[in-house]
Design an enzyme around this catalytic site. Structure first.
Site, mmCIF file in Angstrom:
data_model
loop_
_atom_site.group_PDB
_atom_site.id
_atom_site.type_symbol
_atom_site.label_atom_id
_atom_site.label_comp_id
_atom_site.label_asym_id
_atom_site.label_seq_id
_atom_site.Cartn_x
_atom_site.Cartn_y
_atom_site.Cartn_z
ATOM 1 N N GLU A 361 35.702 92.766 66.264
ATOM 2 C CA GLU A 361 37.084 93.524 65.510
ATOM 3 C C GLU A 361 38.337 93.098 65.992
ATOM 4 O O GLU A 361 39.300 93.942 66.390
ATOM 5 C CB GLU A 361 36.656 94.796 65.896
ATOM 6 C CG GLU A 361 35.407 95.325 64.844
ATOM 7 C CD GLU A 361 35.443 96.624 64.170
ATOM 8 O OE1 GLU A 361 36.270 97.241 63.979
ATOM 9 O OE2 GLU A 361 33.992 96.995 64.043
HETATM 10 N N1 COS Z 1 47.324 96.688 60.047
HETATM 11 C C1 COS Z 1 47.815 96.752 58.638
HETATM 12 N N2 COS Z 1 48.475 95.715 58.218
HETATM 13 C C2 COS Z 1 48.674 94.519 58.992
HETATM 14 C C3 COS Z 1 47.829 94.660 60.197
HETATM 15 C C4 COS Z 1 47.285 95.756 60.885
HETATM 16 N N3 COS Z 1 46.392 95.866 61.749
HETATM 17 N N4 COS Z 1 47.957 93.356 60.820
HETATM 18 C C5 COS Z 1 48.690 92.372 59.883
HETATM 19 N N5 COS Z 1 49.140 93.198 58.606
HETATM 20 C C6 COS Z 1 49.793 93.067 57.621
HETATM 21 C C7 COS Z 1 51.408 92.561 58.160
HETATM 22 O O1 COS Z 1 52.105 93.666 58.097
HETATM 23 C C8 COS Z 1 51.542 91.600 56.963
HETATM 24 O O2 COS Z 1 51.930 92.516 55.645
HETATM 25 P P1 COS Z 1 53.053 92.185 54.958
HETATM 26 O O3 COS Z 1 52.749 90.949 54.073
HETATM 27 O O4 COS Z 1 53.153 93.221 54.028
HETATM 28 O O5 COS Z 1 54.130 91.825 55.738
HETATM 29 C C9 COS Z 1 50.145 91.041 56.661
HETATM 30 O O6 COS Z 1 49.359 91.887 57.180
HETATM 31 C C10 COS Z 1 50.091 89.558 57.328
HETATM 32 O O7 COS Z 1 50.442 89.785 58.717
HETATM 33 P P2 COS Z 1 50.694 88.624 59.723
HETATM 34 O O8 COS Z 1 51.447 87.782 59.165
HETATM 35 O O9 COS Z 1 50.650 89.316 60.993
HETATM 36 O O10 COS Z 1 49.077 87.784 59.571
HETATM 37 P P3 COS Z 1 48.571 86.631 60.785
HETATM 38 O O11 COS Z 1 48.001 85.773 59.677
HETATM 39 O O12 COS Z 1 49.657 86.238 61.697
HETATM 40 O O13 COS Z 1 47.559 87.251 61.611
HETATM 41 C C11 COS Z 1 46.495 88.776 62.947
HETATM 42 C C12 COS Z 1 47.392 88.628 61.814
HETATM 43 C C13 COS Z 1 46.240 87.853 63.958
HETATM 44 C C14 COS Z 1 46.723 90.391 63.349
HETATM 45 C C15 COS Z 1 44.967 88.787 61.839
HETATM 46 O O14 COS Z 1 44.587 87.638 61.495
HETATM 47 C C16 COS Z 1 43.838 89.718 62.840
HETATM 48 O O15 COS Z 1 43.872 90.848 62.857
HETATM 49 N N6 COS Z 1 42.951 88.727 63.322
HETATM 50 C C17 COS Z 1 42.086 89.110 63.935
HETATM 51 C C18 COS Z 1 40.625 89.353 62.963
HETATM 52 C C19 COS Z 1 39.556 90.178 63.465
HETATM 53 O O16 COS Z 1 39.786 91.289 64.111
HETATM 54 N N7 COS Z 1 38.520 89.659 63.166
HETATM 55 C C20 COS Z 1 37.401 90.356 63.311
HETATM 56 C C21 COS Z 1 36.390 90.710 62.566
HETATM 57 S S1 COS Z 1 35.042 91.631 62.980
HETATM 58 S S2 COS Z 1 34.722 92.747 61.650
#
Ligand code: COS
Length: 381
Positions: A361
């Site tokens: 996650e």
């Molecule tokens: N909660 C709500 N919205 C979120 C968020 C969160 N935790 N993280 C990002 N967002 C939203 C952002 O606000 C943005 O929205 P807008 O288009 O409205 O501005 C959009 O998502 C894109 O966000 P961002 O530009 O930050 O995206 P990135 O591609 O840079 O990546 C991370 C963001 C690294 C935070 C994301 O890819 C991530 O969480 N990676 C880990 C994945 C993970 O946990 N995998 C495990 C799965 S096991 S079930």
């Protein structure tokens, strides 16, 4: 148990007894056989755990997220693989359907969740882990349906799930703004489990690789809007990470309690280990860490219940609690000395089980990125 309703506190007492008397005695066997026995899943159904967090209008008991988090913590202290069945069903499948699903989807699937049918989340792909927006699985519109092709990996509740929330690219030219989310039934033609993934810890939890070969799903199974699926999955993970924090907390508590009990029995140099200052310092540090992790986790859960923004709090809880679980599991094993390194005791299992909480996650490196972004954003606003 501040902030919980009386009925929730009562149910938690039953869950504590269930965890202690029915789950814990099976934890070693679950680890060895790499399977949570159906009888434990049935007992969780009987106890109403799958219905607990689902609102009353969809056939559930409408209990709070704070309640669910405590239930996950308690069951994880006995067996985190067993807790993950419940956690995955409710935070990774139930929550996105609840938050973003149409009324029809909620009526159809949430009722089934209350009856103990298990769900999962299919997001990660072989080449899209931390970079969740780089998924390659596609869904192409075909009349009233979408046709899905691709591979998903590390999917929890794999062999147990009857349905999944699945993230796909509906417009690959738009990056994360081209992702959509669907509910896919596991019995849909073209859907298959291509392999089981065997792990170091939480070995009882079924983890699989999924293959989608021309899997046809009705357009009405879309969760949320077209090309807005990234938001669905990110918000799902905001809830899911609090669940993982609770799981980590349960593992830490179990490792710690067992080790402290041992220090009260084991004598060396003519005195109990617990009377030695060096050991007391270890106990104090662990107790403080666990307390801090608990407060962060319950605080994040409370914010989730109040529909307050909690991206930062969720990531902080997951980051801190999972690091604590790993520190505490390692230090607790140390207190058992050579005995801790054997499979005669649970200390080594706690250490193996704890590790995943820093990875899934969202790795703790990703949690730090998220926390920093949120902190900087708050300072700017
Ligand atoms: N909660 C709500 N919205 C979120 C968020 C969160 N935790 N993280 C990002 N967002 C939203 C952002 O606000 C943005 O929205 P807008 O288009 O409205 O501005 C959009 O998502 C894109 O966000 P961002 O530009 O930050 O995206 P990135 O591609 O840079 O990546 C991370 C963001 C690294 C935070 C994301 O890819 C991530 O969480 N990676 C880990 C994945 C993970 O946990 N995998 C495990 C799965 S096991 S079930």
């Amino acid at each position: 148990m501040e902030g919980l309703r009386d009925e929730e506190k009562d149910v938690l007492q039953y869950i504590e007894r269930f965890a202690r008397e029915e789950v814990k005695p099976l934890a070693r066997e679950i680890d060895l056989k790499e399977e949570v026995p159906q009888k434990l899943i049935d007992r969780m159904k009987e106890l109403g755990l799958f219905a607990s967090y689902i609102p009353k209008e969809y056939g559930g008991y409408g209990m709070s997220f704070s309640f669910l988090v405590r239930a996950i913590e308690i069951i994880s202290s006995a067996c985190p693989s067993t807790a993950l069945v419940l956690d995955g069903a409710l935070t990774l499948f139930g929550e996105p359907v609840l938050m973003f699903g149409s009324e029809d989807l909620k009526k159809k699937y949430l009722k089934r969740v209350t009856e103990g049918e298990i769900g999962g989340l299919a997001l990660t792909e072989p080449s899209a882990g931390s970079d969740a927006a780089s998924i390659k699985t596609t869904a192409v519109k075909d009349g009233d349906n979408y046709v899905i092709n691709g591979t998903k990996i590390f999917i929890s509740n794999g062999r147990l799930a009857k349905f999944y929330v699945v993230d796909v690219m509906t417009d690959p030219s738009k990056g994360y703004k081209g992702i959509s989310t669907f509910v896919v039934d596991a019995d849909t033609p073209g859907f298959s489990i291509s392999r089981d993934i065997h792990k170091m810890g939480i070995r009882g939890s079924s983890t699989v690789e999924l293959l989608f070969e021309n899997v046809k799903v009705p357009a009405s199974n879309m969760v949320g809007k077209l090309n807005e699926g990234f938001k669905v999955v990110m918000e799902t993970l905001d809830a899911g990470r609090i669940g993982i924090a609770a799981q980590a907390l349960g593992i830490a508590q179990a490792a710690f309690s067992e080790a402290v009990e041992y220090t009260n029995q084991r004598k060396q140099f003519g005195q109990l280990l617990s009377s030695m200052e060096g050991v007391q310092f270890m106990i104090s540090d662990m107790a403080t860490d666990i307390e801090a992790a608990r407060l962060l986790t319950y605080n994040a859960a409370k914010k989730w219940d109040m529909h307050e923004p909690c991206i930062k709090e969720s990531s902080m809880a997951k980051l801190f609690a999972s690091d604590v679980a790993n520190r505490v599991a390692t230090e607790s094993l140390q207190l058992f000395g050579g005995y801790g390194y054997t499979v005669d005791l649970d200390a080594e299992r706690h250490m193996r089980d704890a590790k995943i909480t820093q990875i899934y996650e969202g790795t703790n490196q990703i949690q730090r990125v998220i926390i920093a972004r949120e902190v900087i954003r708050e300072l700017k606003s």
